[in-house]
Each structure stands twice: as C-alpha cells, then as structure tokens.
Design an enzyme around this catalytic site. Sequence first.
Site: not given
Length: 362
Positions: A207, A231, A251, A265, A269
């Site tokens: 990502g 990504d 993916d 990174k 979250h």
Amino acid sequence: MEPPVRAEDEAMSTEELLQAQTDLYHHSLAYIKSMALGAATELSVADAIHGRGGAITLSDLAAATGVHPTKVQHFGRLMRALTVTGVFTSEEKEGGGGALYKLTRISRLLLGVGKRRLSPMVRMLVSEVSFTTPMSICEWITTETPARAMFEAHFGSTQNGLWEKDDAYGAPFYSAMAADSRLVMEVLLRECSSVFEAVAGSLVDVGGGSGGVVAAAIATAFPHIKCSVLDLPNVVAAADDTTNVQFVSGDMFDYIPPADAVLLKWILHDWEDQDCVKILRKCREAIRTRGAGGKVIIIDFVVGAGSCKETETQVLFDLYMMMENGAERDEQEWSKIFFEAGFSDYKIMPVLGARSLIQVFP
C-alpha cells in the site's frame, strides 16, 4: 424534574467551578483551532513569513497572502488565535509600530517546499469530508444502519470508493500520505537505520502509493535492498516510474510478493481486527524465516505509548479512523492480532512521536 445536586458538585470551590467551565468551553471550541489552522494553510501564511526573511508585519502579511483590504482587521484576529495556540509567534517591532509575526517549529512544517512539508496532511485532516462525517457520531452509535461504516452512511460510498471515483478526493489523500512518509522516513533513517540494515536483500512496501516514497527512501539509503511497492491497479497505473522501485499491481488480501521484509505504514489502522489478521497472514506467507531476517515492519500508533499529548493524538486519530471502521490499537490489541496471524514475537519502538515502529517476527 431536575436531578438532585450531588455533594461533590457543591464541594467545588469558585476557582474549580470556573476552571471547569473554561475547560468545557475550550474543548467545545477545539474545532475552531482546526479551522484556523486550515485557513493559515490555504493562505500559505508560513510561506509568506518565510519569504520575508522570517519576520513580517500584519499589513505586509495580509498583502502577501491575498487578504482583502477590508478584512485586514479580521485577519489580525485569525493571526492572534494562531499565535496564542502556538502555530506562529509574534513580538513587537523595535521602536513600536505593531507586531512582527514569525514561524515556530509547528508552522515550519507548513512551508511549501522541502521534505518536511506537511501542509497536504493538514488539508486532508481539516477537509470538509473529514469534518462533516464525525458530526454524525451520536446518530451512528445509537442507530442500526445497513452501512458498515460512518463514512459510508454519510456519503453513500466508502472512502476508497470515493477516492477511486473522484480525483478531487483521491489526489489530496495520496498527496497527504506522501508528505507524511517523507518526514517519517527522514526520522527512521536517522534514528533506526539498524532496522533496515538487518534486511537481507528485499523489501515490499504494501500500500505504498504511486510515489513509492517509503520504498524509494529505503532503496536509496540501503542499495543492497531491492524494494518494491504492492498497491491496487489504479494506483500502480499512476506510479512514478523514475524511482529505483518496482511497482506490483495486486490486492494484499490475495497475495503479497515474497520478500525478506514486508512494510506496512498506516495500513492496518484502516481495517478491523479480522481483516488485519488476514493481511498479516499473507505477510507471514511472503517473508522468510526469522533466522534469515524475515519480519514485518509496521509504522502505526500504539495507544498509550508516549506522553499525554501523544496519547491524546492517538485516541483522536482512533475516532477519525472509526469513520471508516478502522481503529488505533493499544499493545494488548496489537499482540492479539499478531499471535492470531501466526507470529511468535514482536518489538515496539516508540520512536516516531505519537507513532511507533513495530517489528513482528515469524
């Protein structure tokens, strides 16, 4: 009928009562601080001060930032608030004649040039999208809705879906992530180089975005590491092919390319626990054994790690991430998903201000 007054309420002194009132109003007006910061960013106030040698009068600052002549007094009130809250500082000119505005450590991060430029991050955090969604927190937590996330209930689309469909939303997000990554990598390479020196030969940044900022910084600092970015196809299609990084379309829930280390990174979250476990299991499949230097490197918040202000920042980001069903986690919550994903050990290094560097080992 009003509830009875409790003894502890009556026991407050006049000073305590008034301080409580002040604190309550201060919390209630916190959004005004954000709006003022956003206005200063849009007006490029920091650049105007910097361009005049680091000190400037209100009238000159107003002229340099395009403030309408009839609104200079109002602009002065904005600058007063920004000065009181520590974004800028001011001092009286020698011999009188008004205040000279100067930069602080905070406002230096708003300058339009350099790798420490965080104005894109501020623009994202104080955008209309970021402000309007949390206004429905009360309704969201008291209502059963078909939408899984607060953002989706409010806008009829997930954040990722909105960014993919409308570049007016997507471009500022990717610019913000790149700006944050430049500052983070400056600190990591200066303070935690051993984390990357131990990587045997390859690293994949999951990502990492079309600019590949993190992977490019690592590849430049450590030429022995072959860096790649995984990504989504639409992100890779816009990738910067001038960097020393390979971009891979895919993916992370399906496949992560084999590497000595996988870097995440501000990825986990975004996701609920069960999704984080799925991602980490794919990371576990991609990396080599711990004896060969295999590990996952996570850059994210660990709630409770740090000072009171850092903890407050962490829990505010947690509410921000709740808009999209993401979460910021404490160490116990992190360890649960690490071990459920099949890892044997981890090490938390609170070296990034409010965020931490986490190494997770197979």
